[in-house]
Design an enzyme around this catalytic site. Structure first.
Site, short mmCIF file in Angstrom:
data_model
loop_
_atom_site.label_atom_id
_atom_site.label_comp_id
_atom_site.label_asym_id
_atom_site.label_seq_id
_atom_site.Cartn_x
_atom_site.Cartn_y
_atom_site.Cartn_z
N TYR A 195 0.86 -1.19 0.00
CA TYR A 195 0.00 0.00 0.00
C TYR A 195 0.89 1.23 0.00
O TYR A 195 1.83 1.32 0.78
CB TYR A 195 -0.87 0.01 1.26
CG TYR A 195 -2.33 0.12 0.91
CD1 TYR A 195 -2.79 1.23 0.20
CD2 TYR A 195 -3.23 -0.87 1.25
CE1 TYR A 195 -4.12 1.32 -0.17
CE2 TYR A 195 -4.56 -0.78 0.90
CZ TYR A 195 -5.00 0.32 0.18
OH TYR A 195 -6.30 0.42 -0.18
N GLU A 197 -0.29 4.90 -0.53
CA GLU A 197 -1.02 6.15 -0.76
C GLU A 197 -0.07 7.33 -0.61
O GLU A 197 0.70 7.38 0.36
CB GLU A 197 -2.17 6.29 0.25
CG GLU A 197 -3.33 5.35 -0.08
CD GLU A 197 -4.39 5.36 1.02
OE1 GLU A 197 -4.04 5.62 2.18
OE2 GLU A 197 -5.55 5.10 0.69
N ASP A 341 -5.22 14.10 -25.30
CA ASP A 341 -5.32 12.70 -24.89
C ASP A 341 -4.66 11.88 -25.99
O ASP A 341 -5.25 11.64 -27.04
CB ASP A 341 -6.81 12.34 -24.73
CG ASP A 341 -7.01 10.87 -24.38
OD1 ASP A 341 -6.04 10.09 -24.47
OD2 ASP A 341 -8.15 10.51 -24.03
N THR A 367 -2.60 6.38 -22.44
CA THR A 367 -2.65 5.02 -21.91
C THR A 367 -1.27 4.43 -22.20
O THR A 367 -0.59 4.82 -23.14
CB THR A 367 -3.71 4.15 -22.59
OG1 THR A 367 -3.44 4.09 -23.99
CG2 THR A 367 -5.11 4.68 -22.37
N LYS A 370 -1.51 0.88 -25.37
CA LYS A 370 -1.86 0.85 -26.81
C LYS A 370 -0.55 0.86 -27.62
O LYS A 370 0.23 -0.06 -27.49
CB LYS A 370 -2.83 1.98 -27.11
CG LYS A 370 -4.17 1.78 -26.36
CD LYS A 370 -5.19 2.87 -26.57
CE LYS A 370 -6.42 2.60 -25.70
NZ LYS A 370 -7.40 3.71 -25.77
N ARG A 376 -1.64 -2.30 -19.01
CA ARG A 376 -2.86 -1.49 -19.00
C ARG A 376 -2.72 -0.43 -17.92
O ARG A 376 -2.43 -0.74 -16.77
CB ARG A 376 -4.09 -2.36 -18.69
CG ARG A 376 -4.20 -3.60 -19.52
CD ARG A 376 -5.61 -4.09 -19.57
NE ARG A 376 -6.38 -3.23 -20.44
CZ ARG A 376 -6.31 -3.24 -21.77
NH1 ARG A 376 -5.52 -4.08 -22.39
NH2 ARG A 376 -7.02 -2.41 -22.49
C1 LIG Z 1 -8.44 4.03 -25.03
C2 LIG Z 1 -8.69 5.45 -24.77
C3 LIG Z 1 -8.87 5.94 -23.47
C4 LIG Z 1 -9.23 5.06 -22.30
O1 LIG Z 1 -8.37 4.26 -21.76
P1 LIG Z 1 -8.81 3.24 -20.60
O2 LIG Z 1 -7.48 2.80 -20.13
O3 LIG Z 1 -9.62 2.17 -21.25
O4 LIG Z 1 -9.56 3.97 -19.56
C5 LIG Z 1 -8.94 7.31 -23.29
N1 LIG Z 1 -8.87 8.13 -24.33
C6 LIG Z 1 -8.75 7.70 -25.59
C7 LIG Z 1 -8.68 8.68 -26.70
C8 LIG Z 1 -8.66 6.34 -25.86
O5 LIG Z 1 -8.57 5.91 -27.11
#
Ligand SMILES: *Cc1c(COP(=O)(O)O)cnc(C)c1O
Length: 555
Positions: A195, A197, A341, A367, A370, A376
């Protein structure tokens, strides 16, 4: 040449002779007092596993217990040998790097001869031996999880099924990838027990030394990789990262602008069903009907009229370069904050195949799973002035204890980019995408925006063949090609059926496929979609796809 030798009490004399004859490092034991062989096998195996030693030698009365222990370590191939011939053969064929000996059955003179022969023999690079050694390594795909085989057979069955699915199907889902074995190991490590935090050096619990170390590594590596002032590596996913930026920069009821969901945006950019759409006033922007790309002049006009507090750039299904410099200019004119993003294109940015938003945006979220090829999870990068607000928004704002095992896996992922392990990967993803897209396009399929600049493209299957995305994706899936249905800009179908299929090349590129393979896959896609009911076509493609997969193993 560095050689390390260990033994238990049964092999002390032989060890001393070998240490002297080979100029090796003595890893113990020191006396003939009874001791436990794994203690010394671990020492030697770890030295070889880390690359600190080129060869290891382990001695007990039979050599067998030592080999059992040593073979539990990655990169170690330990062989019990009793003859010079066996020692030479296991070097040549198996690439053995730890020689295990039974002290009871060997004279000192013969043991020295055997060890010298072992060390002097090169690994045979002949294709059939190389293939078998590769399979030996790949057994790790399942053996890493085999603790579950008895402990929880049902969960192990799912892991086995996922392993088989990854091995046997061509994955074109644009948001997916395969992590390295090192990344998986970090994610499954004991770091998950802690843990923590708070942030490194400032935690609410004691005993955070080790996790502080790993989180600092992740932060520093993320900052270096992306050239960012500040990094927060705690968000559990991309949506969580976005939520934290909103919490840091906005108040309930504030207005944001973001790309419409049905034109390539993301749920967490203000969809009504998402938290973001519930507490923010969201004004969507779209792409031009003619070009199906962002019309920056129109976006500027809209931003000047709407005067949002924050403008979000970035998407889940946009196949073109996004001009972050231009968006910064728009934000400056409209007097709003800029957030990017880069969930999808993070790896392309890291690898220099897409311009970076980091110099322009106030906040960048990504993320890690990807195109970045990591676990993840999510990260936030921001300008120094927002560092405190972002950190406060993640904890204590939104999350409790961070997943330090996943943070460790993120650190591993960032290092793979920084150390050149992914040299050229991002460029290959884009080259592969162009080749795959062109193959499908040349067969008469309409591609949204006419092509692609990044890792994905959208096929308008409705305009091209009068079928919906849902049926197209199902037909491809049945042939061993996995892609997802997707709406296209100004879609006349709802999201359940959709007019498009989204195709991405991050996963197949990680497997090592190149443009030649993309032309094959593109041809199969067109063959299937030309007649989605044809069982013979499906069967043929399925067989050919399986053959291709076998040649390009998943890491
Ligand atoms: C995949 C994606 C996310 C979300 O990611 P998670 O890990 O599934 O919450 C956020 N923004 C965009 C543009 C994405 O393609």
């Amino acid at each position: 040449m560095k050689i390390i030798i260990g033994s238990d009490h049964g092999g002390v004399d032989l060890k001393a002779a070998l240490v002297a004859a080979l100029g090796a490092v003595d890893a113990g034991c020191a006396t003939k007092a009874s001791c436990d062989y794994p203690d010394y096998a671990v020492k030697v195996a770890l030295a070889v596993s880390k690359g600190e030693a080129d060869f290891g030698i382990l001695i007990c009365r039979s050599g067998i217990g030592m080999s059992m222990c040593a073979n539990r370590f990655a990169n170690v191939r330990a062989a019990v040998c009793a003859t010079v011939e066996a020692a030479v053969t296991t070097r040549q064929h198996n690439g053995a790097n730890v020689l295990c000996m039974g002290a009871d059955a060997l004279s000192i003179g013969y043991a020295v001869e055997m060890a010298k022969a072992f060390i002097a023999t090169p690994v045979d690079m002949d294709a059939r031996h190389a293939r078998r050694r590769a399979k030996l390594e790949r057994a790790g795909r399942l053996s890493d999880a085999s603790v579950l085989a008895q402990a929880d057979a049902e969960v192990f069955a799912a892991v086995e099924a996922q392993t088989r699915q990854e091995d046997g199907a061509i994955n074109l889902i644009a948001s997916e990838n395969y992590v390295s074995r090192a990344c998986r190991a970090a994610a499954g490590s004991v770091l998950m027990n802690k843990y923590a935090e708070g942030y490194p050096g400032n935690r609410w619990y004691s005993g955070c030394g080790p996790v502080d170390q790993v989180e600092r590594l992740a932060i520093e590596r993320a900052k270096t990789l992306f050239g960012a002032d500040h990094a927060n590596v705690q968000p559990n996913g991309g949506s969580a990262a976005n939520m934290a930026v909103y919490a840091a920069a906005l108040k309930a009821g504030d207005t944001i602008m973001s790309m419409a969901l049905d034109q390539g945006g993301h749920l967490s950019h203000g969809a009504k069903v998402n938290f973001s759409g519930k507490f923010l006033n969201v004004v969507p922007y779209g792409v031009s009907r003619e070009t199906e790309t962002i019309d920056y002049d129109a976006l500027e006009a809209q931003a000047l009229e709407v005067k949002p507090k924050l403008l979000v750039a970035g998407a889940s299904a946009y196949p073109r370069i996004i001009d972050f410099k231009r968006i910064r200019e728009i934000c400056d004119k409209a007097g709003c904050l800029m957030m990017v993003d880069m969930a999808h294109i993070g790896g392309l940015v890291a690898g220099g195949a897409h311009p970076s938003p980091v110099p322009y945006a106030d906040f960048v979220t990504a993320t890690t799973h990807k195109t970045l090829c990591g676990p993840r999870g999510g990260i936030i990068l921001c300008k120094a002035e927002y560092a405190k607000a972002v950190d406060m928004a993640v904890f204590p704002g939104l999350q409790g204890g961070p997943l330090e095992n996943m943070i460790a896996a993120k650190a591993v992922c960032f290092r793979e980019w920084l150390q050149g392990g992914r040299q050229g990967y991002a460029r290959r993803v884009v080259d592969n995408c162009r080749a795959l897209c062109k193959t499908v396009q040349d067969r008469g399929y309409r591609i949204v925006s006419g092509g692609t600049d990044n890792h994905l493209f959208l096929v308008d299957v409705k305009a091209s063949r009068g079928i919906c995305g849902k049926d197209a994706a199902a037909a491809l899936d049945a042939a061993g090609i996995v892609a997802n249905k997707n709406t296209i800009p100004y879609d006349t179908e709802g999201p359940f059926k959709a007019s498009g299929v989204r195709i991405g090349t991050a996963s197949v590129t990680t497997r090592g496929m190149g443009t030649g393979e993309m032309i094959k896959i593109g041809t199969w896609i067109a063959d299937i979609l030309d007649d989605i009911a044809s069982e013979p076509t499906r069967a043929r493609v399925r067989a050919e796809a399986a053959e291709l997969c076998a040649r390009f193993p998943v890491p």
